[in-house]
Design a protein around this motif. Structure first.
Motif, PDB file in Angstrom:
ATOM      1  N   ALA A  25       0.850  -1.193   0.000  1.00 34.73           N
ATOM      2  CA  ALA A  25       0.000   0.000   0.000  1.00 34.73           C
ATOM      3  C   ALA A  25       0.880   1.236   0.000  1.00 34.73           C
ATOM      4  O   ALA A  25       1.874   1.306   0.739  1.00 34.73           O
ATOM      5  N   ALA A  58       0.589   5.580   0.153  1.00 33.78           N
ATOM      6  CA  ALA A  58      -0.290   6.714   0.430  1.00 33.78           C
ATOM      7  C   ALA A  58       0.570   7.916   0.798  1.00 33.78           C
ATOM      8  O   ALA A  58       1.775   7.785   1.033  1.00 33.78           O
ATOM      9  N   GLU A  86      -1.947   6.729   6.699  1.00 33.97           N
ATOM     10  CA  GLU A  86      -2.859   6.405   5.605  1.00 33.97           C
ATOM     11  C   GLU A  86      -2.454   5.104   4.914  1.00 33.97           C
ATOM     12  O   GLU A  86      -3.308   4.285   4.554  1.00 33.97           O
ATOM     13  N   LEU A  92      -4.732   1.708   4.853  1.00 32.37           N
ATOM     14  CA  LEU A  92      -5.129   1.133   3.566  1.00 32.37           C
ATOM     15  C   LEU A  92      -4.726  -0.334   3.478  1.00 32.37           C
ATOM     16  O   LEU A  92      -5.515  -1.184   3.032  1.00 32.37           O
TER      17      LEU A  92
END
Length: 710
Positions: free
Chosen positions: A385, A387, A392, A396
């Motif tokens: 992930a 971000a 964040e 995620l």
């Protein structure tokens, strides 16, 4: 400067890394060639390659570790370059030399650089000369109490093989022998060395990329502190909670190490950072790392494409690397059971699906329908992930793993979700002892609702035989009240009665109502149907009672607060205490759930569950004699405890047998204190799962003294 244009590339590897390299080759218009063992004949990397060459056999020593066979395969397929991936022959200098002697392009560092870094002891001497900070080695022969704790490491190894933590001097001689034996088995070199063990140290590394035109990039830091058995589980970039001064020192040390060996291509310089913030050189990995995607995400690069560019003799695109952006986290999805000493799992992977969302990436070596065997590493995939910020990216990734459909053998998916949401991880309080401290809590039963998931499984099974494919039966707002007395639906009989409904899953229900006969009906409510399930992996049993009223929608029996909104063979929607919840239900067609033994997977909004359908009556033959030690997975017996023989006295928890499976060594412990009455394990022999290895007869409990009579 020689320049080569690569048109056809053989990847001397398997699984996820082969698939990942093939992806870049397709983008660049390069023909791909796979090699495969007999165990991998239908593997994903073989299916994705343009060409494939068989390496006869199944064991790595007979296939992927045979450099001569790999070079011959490249010639046979007309490849003009070889990429080693990671693991297997990726850091084998002799193999790199053989590739080049065959007139093929080697997508890796110079042979000399591999040789210099192949031995950790020689590498440390070289780094000391280059001014790179490192831990001073300790001579095991002269080690004293003041040197403890110590860490034993294989000089030629990696991946945690041959590592031992020594906290008591008395254990040092035996652990030295065990570490040397494991190192010799894994790497063909039994050299072991010792160094101080840094408590609560962080594993921080720097990705480097160098070309033949004197350009060296330091592509930021990665934290790989969350490890099990000295093997990484979660990695992230950039490494959090480092001050700018320490980050700069790590970059400078990594560049110095890279230049010291005239390195080219992708490599990683690994450091141990103490709790006080002091960095120490660990090793340099002369290959691509498993965790390279987090660096790619942060820097917007394709490291495999850069490897190919450098191998073709071209310079890196610019004197300095691009600026980093955001934060990336990677989790390794393994077929293993963390609650049972990380035991690897085998079998058919029924489904592997990760939500598709911006910032998410899946690098997989398996897909639904593939078989997870016993010969290789149990890693199924990596989920990444990216971000703008660390919180964040972590959020995620945790949610993506939670919503993923992973059906088949037990995996570490739930452990990963809990790790990412653990307060220490969220606060970046990271060190290599994370799982030593938190594993029990991370594998304890969670706050989910398995009972409701089991209800969804039963309701889906109840409509499965009669419902058309993909069909859905609506509840039309009827409430499944506790103790409901709705009469079961059936054929109308003379006098206004109804024939009893056939049991769910029966032939009569699938084919339609059976011909009615007078006297074969009762004008009273029928009793509930019962389904029994055992939850995996904790073994909790659930008994579900339900009835099917005139609506045709099965409803739970005595389940206050639960209303069935819809029920289909693959999806059930329930209202639980006023909240609507959707459950996706997947039955394992390899077993007969109705007769017991079949598995059912239920994906709920916030968790996933696996159940085994149980028969109405247990099979007495299924019991195992007390004290039997069974092989928990297929593997090879590598050794038994010294002096162990039938008649020996053993203590509870004493290691008796060592079993090697899927690149890991597993200890078989005495289940209780007593006498070893049988020993069937023989070093070097292959055993199947469930094979009887030994039997321990437990010591009888001391008899209590008879009470005195008045």
């Amino acid at each position: 400067m020689r320049r080569d244009v690569i048109h056809s590339l053989l990847v001397a590897n398997r699984g996820e890394i082969a698939c990942r390299i093939f992806r870049t080759c397709r983008d660049l218009g390069i023909t791909t060639v796979a090699v495969y063992s007999d165990a991998d004949a239908d593997a994903l990397h073989v299916r994705e390659a343009d060409l494939a060459v068989r390496l006869p056999g199944a064991a790595p020593a007979d296939t992927y570790l045979r450099g001569d066979l790999v070079v011959a395969a490249a010639r046979a397929a007309g490849a003009d370059a070889v990429h080693p991936g990671y693991g297997f022959l990726s850091e084998n200098a002799a193999f790199a030399a053989a590739v080049q002697e065959a007139g093929l392009v080697w997508v890796g560092p110079p042979v000399k650089a591999i040789e210099l870094m192949a031995s950790k002891t020689r590498a440390k001497e070289l780094m000391a000369g280059a001014g790179v900070p490192l831990l001073a080695p300790v001579d095991p022969a002269t080690a004293g109490e003041g040197d403890l704790p110590l860490l034993l490491k294989a000089a030629a190894g990696g991946g945690g093989r041959g590592m031992r933590i020594i906290r008591e001097l008395d254990s040092l001689p035996g652990e030295l022998l065990a570490a040397a034996a494991e190192a010799a088995s894994a790497f063909g070199d039994g050299e072991v060395f010792a160094e101080p063990y840094v408590e609560r140290g962080r594993h921080v590394e720097v990705q480097v990329m160098a070309d033949a035109h004197d350009t060296v990039w330091a592509l930021g830091t990665r934290d790989c502190s969350l490890q099990r058995r000295h093997q990484k589980v979660v990695e992230e970039a950039p490494a959090p909670a480092l001050d700018d001064d320490l980050r700069e020192r790590l970059h400078e040390a990594a560049v110095a190490a890279t230049r010291a060996v005239d390195y080219r291509g992708a490599g990683t310089v690994e450091f141990l950072v103490s709790a006080e913030g002091r960095p120490y050189f660990l090793e340099m990995n002369t290959r691509l790392q498993v965790e390279h995607p987090v660096t790619e995400a942060v820097f917007g690069l394709d490291l495999v494409a850069l490897q190919l560019r450098v191998a073709e003799g071209r310079p890196l695109p610019s004197p300095a690397p691009p600026q980093p952006s955001g934060h990336a986290v990677e989790a390794r999805l393994y077929a293993e059971d963390p609650a049972r000493d990380w035991q690897p799992q085998t079998g058919t992977l029924l489904a592997l699906e990760v939500p598709d969302a911006p910032g998410l990436r899946l690098d997989a070596g398996y897909t639904g329908g593939d078989t997870i065997g016993v010969h290789y590493d149990p890693m199924l995939a990596k989920v990444i992930a990216h971000a703008p910020t660390r919180p964040e990216a972590v959020r995620l990734l945790a949610r993506a793993l939670e919503r993923a459909r992973v059906h088949g053998p037990v995996t570490n998916r739930d452990l990963l979700v809990r790790s990412l949401r653990h307060p220490d991880f969220l606060a970046a309080r990271l060190d290599t002892g994370f799982y030593d401290r938190h594993l029990a809590d991370l594998t304890a039963p969670g706050p989910g609702d398995p009972a409701t998931a089991a209800l969804a499984a039963a309701l889906a099974e109840a409509v499965r035989p009669a419902a058309p494919a993909g069909g859905r039966t609506r509840a039309a707002g009827n409430r499944a009240a506790a103790g409901s007395r709705s009469q079961g639906a059936g054929s109308l009989l003379p006098g206004g009665g109804r024939a009893p409904t056939a049991p769910a899953g029966s032939r009569a229900e699938a084919a339609g109502p059976a011909p009615a006969r007078f006297g074969a009906w009762r004008n009273v409510p029928s009793g509930p149907q019962l389904k029994r399930y055992r939850g995996e992996p904790d073994g909790t049993e659930y008994e579900i009672a339900y009835r099917t009223p005139r609506t045709g929608v099965p409803e739970p029996y005595e389940a206050p607060g639960v209303r069935v909104l819809s029920a289909a063979p693959d999806r059930v929607t329930l209202e639980v205490d006023g909240v609507t919840r959707h459950f996706t239900v997947t039955a394992d067609t390899g077993g007969n759930a109705g007769l017991g033994g079949g598995r059912v997977h239920v994906d709920a909004p916030d968790a996933s569950y696996t159940f085994t359908a149980l028969p109405r009556f247990t099979d007495p033959a299924a019991h195992t004699a007390p004290g039997s030690l069974l092989a928990p997975m297929p593997g090879t017996v590598v050794r038994v405890a010294e002096g162990l023989a039938a008649g020996a006295t053993v203590e509870a928890g004493q290691p008796l047998i060592w079993l090697e499976a899927m690149k890991m060594e597993h200890r078989i412990l005495a289940p209780a204190s007593g006498t070893l009455t049988a020993l069937h394990a023989v070093p070097g022999h292959q055993v199947e799962v469930g094979a009887l290895l030994a039997v321990v007869q437990q010591d009888p409990a001391p008899a209590s003294a008879p009470e005195e009579t008045a």
